[in-house]
Motif scaffolding. Sequence first.
Motif, PDB file in Angstrom:
ATOM      1  N   ILE A 174       3.408  17.545 -12.595  1.00  0.00           N
ATOM      2  CA  ILE A 174       3.427  19.001 -12.423  1.00  0.00           C
ATOM      3  C   ILE A 174       4.774  19.579 -12.851  1.00  0.00           C
ATOM      4  N   ALA A 175       5.856  18.932 -12.425  1.00  0.00           N
ATOM      5  CA  ALA A 175       7.199  19.426 -12.726  1.00  0.00           C
ATOM      6  C   ALA A 175       7.500  19.401 -14.223  1.00  0.00           C
ATOM      7  N   ILE A 176       7.208  18.268 -14.864  1.00  0.00           N
ATOM      8  CA  ILE A 176       7.497  18.134 -16.294  1.00  0.00           C
ATOM      9  C   ILE A 176       6.601  19.054 -17.120  1.00  0.00           C
ATOM     10  N   LYS A 177       5.339  19.152 -16.713  1.00  0.00           N
ATOM     11  CA  LYS A 177       4.417  20.036 -17.418  1.00  0.00           C
ATOM     12  C   LYS A 177       4.877  21.487 -17.311  1.00  0.00           C
ATOM     13  N   PHE A 178       5.398  21.858 -16.151  1.00  0.00           N
ATOM     14  CA  PHE A 178       5.892  23.224 -15.935  1.00  0.00           C
ATOM     15  C   PHE A 178       7.107  23.500 -16.828  1.00  0.00           C
ATOM     16  N   LEU A 179       8.012  22.541 -16.905  1.00  0.00           N
ATOM     17  CA  LEU A 179       9.202  22.711 -17.731  1.00  0.00           C
ATOM     18  C   LEU A 179       8.855  22.823 -19.211  1.00  0.00           C
ATOM     19  N   PHE A 180       7.929  21.972 -19.666  1.00  0.00           N
ATOM     20  CA  PHE A 180       7.553  21.976 -21.078  1.00  0.00           C
ATOM     21  C   PHE A 180       6.634  23.137 -21.438  1.00  0.00           C
ATOM     22  N   HIS A 181       6.100  23.811 -20.419  1.00  0.00           N
ATOM     23  CA  HIS A 181       5.216  24.952 -20.651  1.00  0.00           C
ATOM     24  C   HIS A 181       5.943  26.065 -21.409  1.00  0.00           C
ATOM     25  N   PHE A 182       7.252  26.134 -21.257  1.00  0.00           N
ATOM     26  CA  PHE A 182       8.032  27.190 -21.897  1.00  0.00           C
ATOM     27  C   PHE A 182       8.411  26.847 -23.334  1.00  0.00           C
ATOM     28  N   VAL A 183       8.091  25.634 -23.746  1.00  0.00           N
ATOM     29  CA  VAL A 183       8.406  25.225 -25.110  1.00  0.00           C
ATOM     30  C   VAL A 183       7.227  25.581 -26.011  1.00  0.00           C
ATOM     31  N   GLY A 184       7.443  26.442 -26.958  1.00  0.00           N
ATOM     32  CA  GLY A 184       6.343  26.911 -27.802  1.00  0.00           C
ATOM     33  C   GLY A 184       6.243  26.199 -29.128  1.00  0.00           C
ATOM     34  N   PHE A 185       7.065  25.183 -29.352  1.00  0.00           N
ATOM     35  CA  PHE A 185       7.043  24.481 -30.631  1.00  0.00           C
ATOM     36  C   PHE A 185       7.091  22.975 -30.393  1.00  0.00           C
ATOM     37  N   TYR A 186       6.666  22.215 -31.380  1.00  0.00           N
ATOM     38  CA  TYR A 186       6.644  20.753 -31.289  1.00  0.00           C
ATOM     39  C   TYR A 186       5.936  20.280 -30.017  1.00  0.00           C
ATOM     40  N   GLN A 187       4.787  20.891 -29.729  1.00  0.00           N
ATOM     41  CA  GLN A 187       4.075  20.574 -28.496  1.00  0.00           C
ATOM     42  C   GLN A 187       3.686  19.100 -28.408  1.00  0.00           C
ATOM     43  N   MET A 188       3.267  18.511 -29.531  1.00  0.00           N
ATOM     44  CA  MET A 188       2.833  17.118 -29.516  1.00  0.00           C
ATOM     45  C   MET A 188       4.000  16.182 -29.217  1.00  0.00           C
ATOM     46  N   ILE A 189       5.173  16.484 -29.759  1.00  0.00           N
ATOM     47  CA  ILE A 189       6.352  15.657 -29.493  1.00  0.00           C
ATOM     48  C   ILE A 189       6.729  15.732 -28.020  1.00  0.00           C
ATOM     49  N   PHE A 190       6.695  16.939 -27.456  1.00  0.00           N
ATOM     50  CA  PHE A 190       7.026  17.086 -26.041  1.00  0.00           C
ATOM     51  C   PHE A 190       5.963  16.433 -25.154  1.00  0.00           C
ATOM     52  N   LEU A 199       0.828  -1.205   0.000  1.00  0.00           N
ATOM     53  CA  LEU A 199       0.000   0.000   0.000  1.00  0.00           C
ATOM     54  C   LEU A 199       0.862   1.254   0.000  1.00  0.00           C
ATOM     55  N   TYR A 200       1.942   1.238   0.765  1.00  0.00           N
ATOM     56  CA  TYR A 200       2.866   2.379   0.798  1.00  0.00           C
ATOM     57  C   TYR A 200       3.506   2.584  -0.575  1.00  0.00           C
ATOM     58  N   ARG A 201       3.832   1.478  -1.228  1.00  0.00           N
ATOM     59  CA  ARG A 201       4.402   1.565  -2.577  1.00  0.00           C
ATOM     60  C   ARG A 201       3.407   2.203  -3.541  1.00  0.00           C
ATOM     61  N   PHE A 202       2.167   1.800  -3.440  1.00  0.00           N
ATOM     62  CA  PHE A 202       1.111   2.333  -4.292  1.00  0.00           C
ATOM     63  C   PHE A 202       0.913   3.830  -4.058  1.00  0.00           C
ATOM     64  N   ILE A 203       0.817   4.213  -2.791  1.00  0.00           N
ATOM     65  CA  ILE A 203       0.645   5.629  -2.444  1.00  0.00           C
ATOM     66  C   ILE A 203       1.851   6.442  -2.913  1.00  0.00           C
ATOM     67  N   GLY A 204       3.036   5.871  -2.753  1.00  0.00           N
ATOM     68  CA  GLY A 204       4.249   6.545  -3.207  1.00  0.00           C
ATOM     69  C   GLY A 204       4.238   6.771  -4.710  1.00  0.00           C
ATOM     70  N   PHE A 209       7.763   5.593 -17.450  1.00  0.00           N
ATOM     71  CA  PHE A 209       9.045   4.902 -17.320  1.00  0.00           C
ATOM     72  C   PHE A 209       9.575   4.999 -15.889  1.00  0.00           C
ATOM     73  N   ILE A 210       9.465   6.173 -15.313  1.00  0.00           N
ATOM     74  CA  ILE A 210       9.954   6.355 -13.934  1.00  0.00           C
ATOM     75  C   ILE A 210       9.086   5.593 -12.946  1.00  0.00           C
ATOM     76  N   ILE A 211       7.754   5.659 -13.134  1.00  0.00           N
ATOM     77  CA  ILE A 211       6.848   5.020 -12.174  1.00  0.00           C
ATOM     78  C   ILE A 211       6.941   3.493 -12.221  1.00  0.00           C
ATOM     79  N   MET A 212       6.955   2.916 -13.441  1.00  0.00           N
ATOM     80  CA  MET A 212       6.927   1.460 -13.565  1.00  0.00           C
ATOM     81  C   MET A 212       8.321   0.835 -13.636  1.00  0.00           C
ATOM     82  N   ILE A 254       1.582   7.144  -6.614  1.00  0.00           N
ATOM     83  CA  ILE A 254       0.612   8.195  -6.919  1.00  0.00           C
ATOM     84  C   ILE A 254       1.203   9.575  -6.631  1.00  0.00           C
ATOM     85  N   ILE A 255       1.863   9.705  -5.486  1.00  0.00           N
ATOM     86  CA  ILE A 255       2.485  10.984  -5.131  1.00  0.00           C
ATOM     87  C   ILE A 255       3.567  11.344  -6.152  1.00  0.00           C
ATOM     88  N   LEU A 256       4.379  10.355  -6.517  1.00  0.00           N
ATOM     89  CA  LEU A 256       5.443  10.578  -7.494  1.00  0.00           C
ATOM     90  C   LEU A 256       4.869  11.005  -8.838  1.00  0.00           C
TER      91      LEU A 256
END
Length: 288
Positions: free
Chosen positions: A249-265, A234-239, A275-278, A241-243
């Motif tokens: 949020i972090a990746i979306k914030f970083l890519f927010h500044f990219v104004g081109f190739y939005q679909m690729i990003f 259960l702790y692994r599962f909750i972890g 990849f990180i989660i699984m 979800i938090i991750l």
Amino acid sequence: MIELLLELEIKISIFIQNLFIETPLYDVILLLNNGFSFLGESLVAFLITCFIYFCVNKEKGKLVCFALLSTSITNSMIKNVFRRKRPYLCSEEIELLREVEGYSFPSGHSGNSSCLYILLYRLFENKYTKTIALVFPIVVALSRIFLGAHFLTDVIAGLLLGYIMMAISLWLYSKNYQGKAMLIFLFVFSLGLFYCDSSDYYSAYGLYLGLFVSDIFEKKYVNFTISQNKKVNLYRFIGAIILFVVLNIAIKFLFHFVGFYQMIFRTVRYFILIFIIMGVYPLFFKKY
């Protein structure tokens, strides 16, 4: 013939929406339909998949993920072929009661619910999963019509597609063909890069890439096992979800500044997430 079918479907959608308009039950029915529609959302599918992967059975979790993503990508590729307009765009009498994007045929929510809930029954056969498999896909499909997001043929096609992809995925895993199948499916799904312009395709494609790479990585470098301690799982599962929330949020914030190739990003963003989660996140299980 097509015009007659469209006219009939418009009448069906209007009829379903008008059943409860101007009645005391309308607000309740609207709330219920939004709830039913939520059962077909990607978020619900993600939570269920994560729970199975970290708390119940790792391989079954991968199977559920593979089946859902295969359904989602196939659905998006078909949508980008037909490019059918949403019901509320075809008739002023049909009201859109829940925000939607993209094309209409087939219904992604219906496909997801059919694939997910019937697969849960096939993997964990009991009276509860049987009831869920019989009820949830139907209420999700009907809710999409009531909310003005889909026509009747959209949800029927979605339900059939979800069931077909579920059956194919289950068969491939039962024959231990999942490794080769994932590679072949990756090639087929990549064809959408040449003509798909909807964000849902690139999101699902990124997730599928992440699943493909994380499966190889996890088997070679991690190979974690489900703990006998339910609290640890259960702790692994909750972890996880938090991750997921923090990374998203972090990746979306970083890519927010990219104004081109939005679909690729967008593809890269979802690839990194899964990849990180699984794949990477389970590395910590060896220490804790």
